[in-house]
Design a protein around this motif. Structure first.
Motif, PDB file in Angstrom:
ATOM      1  N   ILE A 194      11.868   3.470   7.754  1.00 60.44           N
ATOM      2  CA  ILE A 194      12.410   2.292   7.083  1.00 60.44           C
ATOM      3  C   ILE A 194      13.635   2.706   6.273  1.00 60.44           C
ATOM      4  O   ILE A 194      13.539   3.536   5.364  1.00 60.44           O
ATOM      5  CB  ILE A 194      11.355   1.645   6.168  1.00 60.44           C
ATOM      6  CG1 ILE A 194      10.125   1.234   6.986  1.00 60.44           C
ATOM      7  CG2 ILE A 194      11.933   0.441   5.443  1.00 60.44           C
ATOM      8  CD1 ILE A 194       8.985   0.694   6.150  1.00 60.44           C
ATOM      9  N   VAL A 195      14.800   2.135   6.583  1.00 60.74           N
ATOM     10  CA  VAL A 195      16.051   2.474   5.910  1.00 60.74           C
ATOM     11  C   VAL A 195      16.549   1.269   5.120  1.00 60.74           C
ATOM     12  O   VAL A 195      16.645   0.162   5.652  1.00 60.74           O
ATOM     13  CB  VAL A 195      17.124   2.924   6.917  1.00 60.74           C
ATOM     14  CG1 VAL A 195      18.423   3.259   6.190  1.00 60.74           C
ATOM     15  CG2 VAL A 195      16.637   4.128   7.713  1.00 60.74           C
ATOM     16  N   ILE A 196      16.859   1.498   3.851  1.00 62.41           N
ATOM     17  CA  ILE A 196      17.324   0.442   2.951  1.00 62.41           C
ATOM     18  C   ILE A 196      18.833   0.601   2.778  1.00 62.41           C
ATOM     19  O   ILE A 196      19.308   1.599   2.233  1.00 62.41           O
ATOM     20  CB  ILE A 196      16.633   0.549   1.587  1.00 62.41           C
ATOM     21  CG1 ILE A 196      15.108   0.579   1.773  1.00 62.41           C
ATOM     22  CG2 ILE A 196      17.044  -0.590   0.673  1.00 62.41           C
ATOM     23  CD1 ILE A 196      14.365   1.135   0.576  1.00 62.41           C
ATOM     24  N   SER A 197      19.594  -0.406   3.218  1.00 58.73           N
ATOM     25  CA  SER A 197      21.054  -0.300   3.131  1.00 58.73           C
ATOM     26  C   SER A 197      21.531  -0.360   1.681  1.00 58.73           C
ATOM     27  O   SER A 197      22.392   0.416   1.268  1.00 58.73           O
ATOM     28  CB  SER A 197      21.718  -1.413   3.952  1.00 58.73           C
ATOM     29  OG  SER A 197      21.412  -1.267   5.322  1.00 58.73           O
ATOM     30  N   GLU A 198      20.974  -1.300   0.909  1.00 59.86           N
ATOM     31  CA  GLU A 198      21.352  -1.447  -0.501  1.00 59.86           C
ATOM     32  C   GLU A 198      20.093  -1.577  -1.348  1.00 59.86           C
ATOM     33  O   GLU A 198      19.192  -2.336  -1.002  1.00 59.86           O
ATOM     34  CB  GLU A 198      22.239  -2.684  -0.710  1.00 59.86           C
ATOM     35  CG  GLU A 198      23.567  -2.610   0.006  1.00 59.86           C
ATOM     36  CD  GLU A 198      24.416  -3.847  -0.243  1.00 59.86           C
ATOM     37  OE1 GLU A 198      24.021  -4.662  -1.105  1.00 59.86           O
ATOM     38  OE2 GLU A 198      25.442  -4.003   0.416  1.00 59.86           O
ATOM     39  N   ARG A 222      15.841   5.949   2.346  1.00 58.20           N
ATOM     40  CA  ARG A 222      14.636   5.812   3.159  1.00 58.20           C
ATOM     41  C   ARG A 222      13.449   5.460   2.274  1.00 58.20           C
ATOM     42  O   ARG A 222      13.259   6.067   1.210  1.00 58.20           O
ATOM     43  CB  ARG A 222      14.355   7.112   3.935  1.00 58.20           C
ATOM     44  CG  ARG A 222      15.370   7.376   5.034  1.00 58.20           C
ATOM     45  CD  ARG A 222      14.943   8.468   5.978  1.00 58.20           C
ATOM     46  NE  ARG A 222      15.925   8.636   7.032  1.00 58.20           N
ATOM     47  CZ  ARG A 222      15.952   7.919   8.156  1.00 58.20           C
ATOM     48  NH1 ARG A 222      15.009   7.004   8.369  1.00 58.20           N
ATOM     49  NH2 ARG A 222      16.879   8.106   9.068  1.00 58.20           N
ATOM     50  N   PHE A 223      12.674   4.500   2.721  1.00 57.52           N
ATOM     51  CA  PHE A 223      11.519   4.045   1.943  1.00 57.52           C
ATOM     52  C   PHE A 223      10.581   5.225   1.644  1.00 57.52           C
ATOM     53  O   PHE A 223      10.009   5.320   0.563  1.00 57.52           O
ATOM     54  CB  PHE A 223      10.764   2.962   2.721  1.00 57.52           C
ATOM     55  CG  PHE A 223       9.774   2.186   1.923  1.00 57.52           C
ATOM     56  CD1 PHE A 223      10.069   0.897   1.484  1.00 57.52           C
ATOM     57  CD2 PHE A 223       8.528   2.715   1.608  1.00 57.52           C
ATOM     58  CE1 PHE A 223       9.160   0.169   0.730  1.00 57.52           C
ATOM     59  CE2 PHE A 223       7.608   1.992   0.866  1.00 57.52           C
ATOM     60  CZ  PHE A 223       7.927   0.715   0.425  1.00 57.52           C
ATOM     61  N   GLY A 224      10.454   6.113   2.578  1.00 54.29           N
ATOM     62  CA  GLY A 224       9.506   7.210   2.433  1.00 54.29           C
ATOM     63  C   GLY A 224       9.889   8.256   1.416  1.00 54.29           C
ATOM     64  O   GLY A 224       9.074   9.120   1.075  1.00 54.29           O
ATOM     65  N   LEU A 242       3.776  -1.688  10.299  1.00 55.30           N
ATOM     66  CA  LEU A 242       2.337  -1.925  10.399  1.00 55.30           C
ATOM     67  C   LEU A 242       1.539  -0.629  10.415  1.00 55.30           C
ATOM     68  O   LEU A 242       0.402  -0.600   9.937  1.00 55.30           O
ATOM     69  CB  LEU A 242       2.033  -2.756  11.652  1.00 55.30           C
ATOM     70  CG  LEU A 242       2.618  -4.181  11.649  1.00 55.30           C
ATOM     71  CD1 LEU A 242       2.265  -4.903  12.942  1.00 55.30           C
ATOM     72  CD2 LEU A 242       2.115  -4.969  10.443  1.00 55.30           C
ATOM     73  N   ARG A 243       2.120   0.456  10.935  1.00 60.69           N
ATOM     74  CA  ARG A 243       1.366   1.709  10.945  1.00 60.69           C
ATOM     75  C   ARG A 243       1.714   2.607   9.756  1.00 60.69           C
ATOM     76  O   ARG A 243       1.239   3.728   9.646  1.00 60.69           O
ATOM     77  CB  ARG A 243       1.572   2.456  12.254  1.00 60.69           C
ATOM     78  CG  ARG A 243       2.969   2.975  12.513  1.00 60.69           C
ATOM     79  CD  ARG A 243       2.982   3.923  13.706  1.00 60.69           C
ATOM     80  NE  ARG A 243       4.328   4.321  14.061  1.00 60.69           N
ATOM     81  CZ  ARG A 243       5.036   3.768  15.022  1.00 60.69           C
ATOM     82  NH1 ARG A 243       4.530   2.789  15.742  1.00 60.69           N
ATOM     83  NH2 ARG A 243       6.271   4.183  15.289  1.00 60.69           N
ATOM     84  N   GLY A 244       2.573   2.088   8.849  1.00 64.18           N
ATOM     85  CA  GLY A 244       2.858   2.821   7.614  1.00 64.18           C
ATOM     86  C   GLY A 244       3.829   3.960   7.762  1.00 64.18           C
ATOM     87  O   GLY A 244       3.849   4.879   6.936  1.00 64.18           O
ATOM     88  N   GLN A 293       0.831  -1.209   0.000  1.00 66.34           N
ATOM     89  CA  GLN A 293       0.000   0.000   0.000  1.00 66.34           C
ATOM     90  C   GLN A 293       0.867   1.260   0.000  1.00 66.34           C
ATOM     91  O   GLN A 293       0.572   2.226  -0.712  1.00 66.34           O
ATOM     92  CB  GLN A 293      -0.917  -0.012   1.226  1.00 66.34           C
ATOM     93  CG  GLN A 293      -1.956  -1.128   1.216  1.00 66.34           C
ATOM     94  CD  GLN A 293      -2.757  -1.166   2.498  1.00 66.34           C
ATOM     95  OE1 GLN A 293      -2.957  -0.159   3.154  1.00 66.34           O
ATOM     96  NE2 GLN A 293      -3.227  -2.354   2.860  1.00 66.34           N
ATOM     97  N   GLU A 294       1.930   1.224   0.804  1.00 62.51           N
ATOM     98  CA  GLU A 294       2.816   2.385   0.854  1.00 62.51           C
ATOM     99  C   GLU A 294       3.565   2.558  -0.476  1.00 62.51           C
ATOM    100  O   GLU A 294       3.733   3.681  -0.960  1.00 62.51           O
ATOM    101  CB  GLU A 294       3.814   2.229   2.004  1.00 62.51           C
ATOM    102  CG  GLU A 294       3.179   2.262   3.380  1.00 62.51           C
ATOM    103  CD  GLU A 294       2.433   3.560   3.651  1.00 62.51           C
ATOM    104  OE1 GLU A 294       2.928   4.625   3.231  1.00 62.51           O
ATOM    105  OE2 GLU A 294       1.348   3.507   4.255  1.00 62.51           O
TER     106      GLU A 294
END
Length: 284
Positions: free
Chosen positions: A128-132, A279-281, A121-123, A55-56
């Motif tokens: 959320i950090v993505i290393s690679e 960052r995912f966001g 879960l709360r979006g 959803q995100e």
């Protein structure tokens, strides 16, 4: 008397062994049921997390539908408790961008992702950090055909053919999964020429990354008929080659990754980019 006592002891021993066997069987059944419940709960929790991320991602990439999200690794629960996921895949197929580019495929491979489960879960995607991260956009041959106004265009890798003629395609000979700033491409279309029906016109050339766009530059032309390949005169070649030339802007890569390479796969052109500590966001 002694024989009767021995018989009673034997019956008691047999009954005890039967009860023990029954208890063991029940214990095994209980363990199997508990394991099944734990596996089911683990898969259910993973499905909830995947659905929330989908959803995100739909909002971040401005998609009309939720993409496919897969959190790899089993079991899921230890990853969720630790807040670190080894690998997450996001895929969206048939994404329309313009009237011409109607079937783009977006993909992102996220590795070593730090995402506390409550935030997932709360979006709260900013946490959320993505290393690679590796992001790709795949441009289908149907979309390229619309850009060139050549219906039923067929695309194949041509790195080997161009290398044999002294062309300089990056990562030449390393296959269609290699990403360089250029790659060899074979473009084929069927048309009628000078009374000949269903003549296959084949252009060999390079695709190259120019900024965030892909330029298709034809270099060589062949005509194919039922009797074999026909040599193309220079004046005909000069007339037909421009029909295979175009520049395509597929839009942003997932998570706004800067494009760094291109590749040719059967039926498609691929644009790829990599990044770290994303960052995912931050989205597309």
């Amino acid at each position: 008397m002694a024989g009767a006592t021995t018989a009673r002891h034997a019956r008691r021993y047999q009954t005890t062994e039967q009860l023990r066997g029954l208890v063991m069987k029940k214990a095994v059944v209980v363990v199997i049921v508990l394991a099944a419940l734990l596996v089911g709960a683990d898969l259910a929790l993973a499905a909830v997390a995947e659905d929330r991320l989908a959803q995100e991602a739909r909002e971040q990439f401005e998609l009309s539908e939720d993409p496919d999200v897969t959190i790899h690794g089993f079991p899921f629960t230890p990853q969720a408790v630790g807040g670190t996921y080894q690998r997450i895949s996001i895929d969206a197929e048939g994404v329309p961008v313009t009237d011409v580019l109607r079937e783009l495929d977006l993909a992102a491979e996220l590795r070593d992702v730090h995402a506390p489960l409550p935030d997932v879960l709360r979006g709260d995607t900013d946490a959320i950090v993505i290393s690679e991260l590796e992001g790709t956009v795949t441009i289908t041959q149907d979309d390229v055909g619309r850009a060139l106004k050549l219906p039923e265009l067929r695309i194949d890798d041509a790195t080997d053919e161009l290398t044999g003629e002294g062309e300089t395609a990056d990562d030449a000979g390393s296959g269609s999964d290699a990403y360089g700033s250029t790659a060899g491409v074979r473009l084929a279309a069927t048309t009628d020429i000078a009374g000949e029906r269903n003549v296959e016109v084949v252009a060999y050339g390079l695709i190259e990354l120019t900024g965030e766009s892909v330029r298709v530059g034809p270099r060589r032309l062949e005509f194919g008929t039922d009797s074999g390949t026909v040599e193309v005169p220079d004046e005909v070649r000069n007339a037909f080659l421009p029909q295979f030339e175009t520049t395509i802007d597929p839009g942003n890569l997932p998570f706004g990754v800067t494009p760094s390479g291109v590749a040719v796969r059967r039926g498609a052109l691929v644009v790829q980019g990599e990044a770290s500590d994303v960052r995912f966001g931050q989205g597309a």
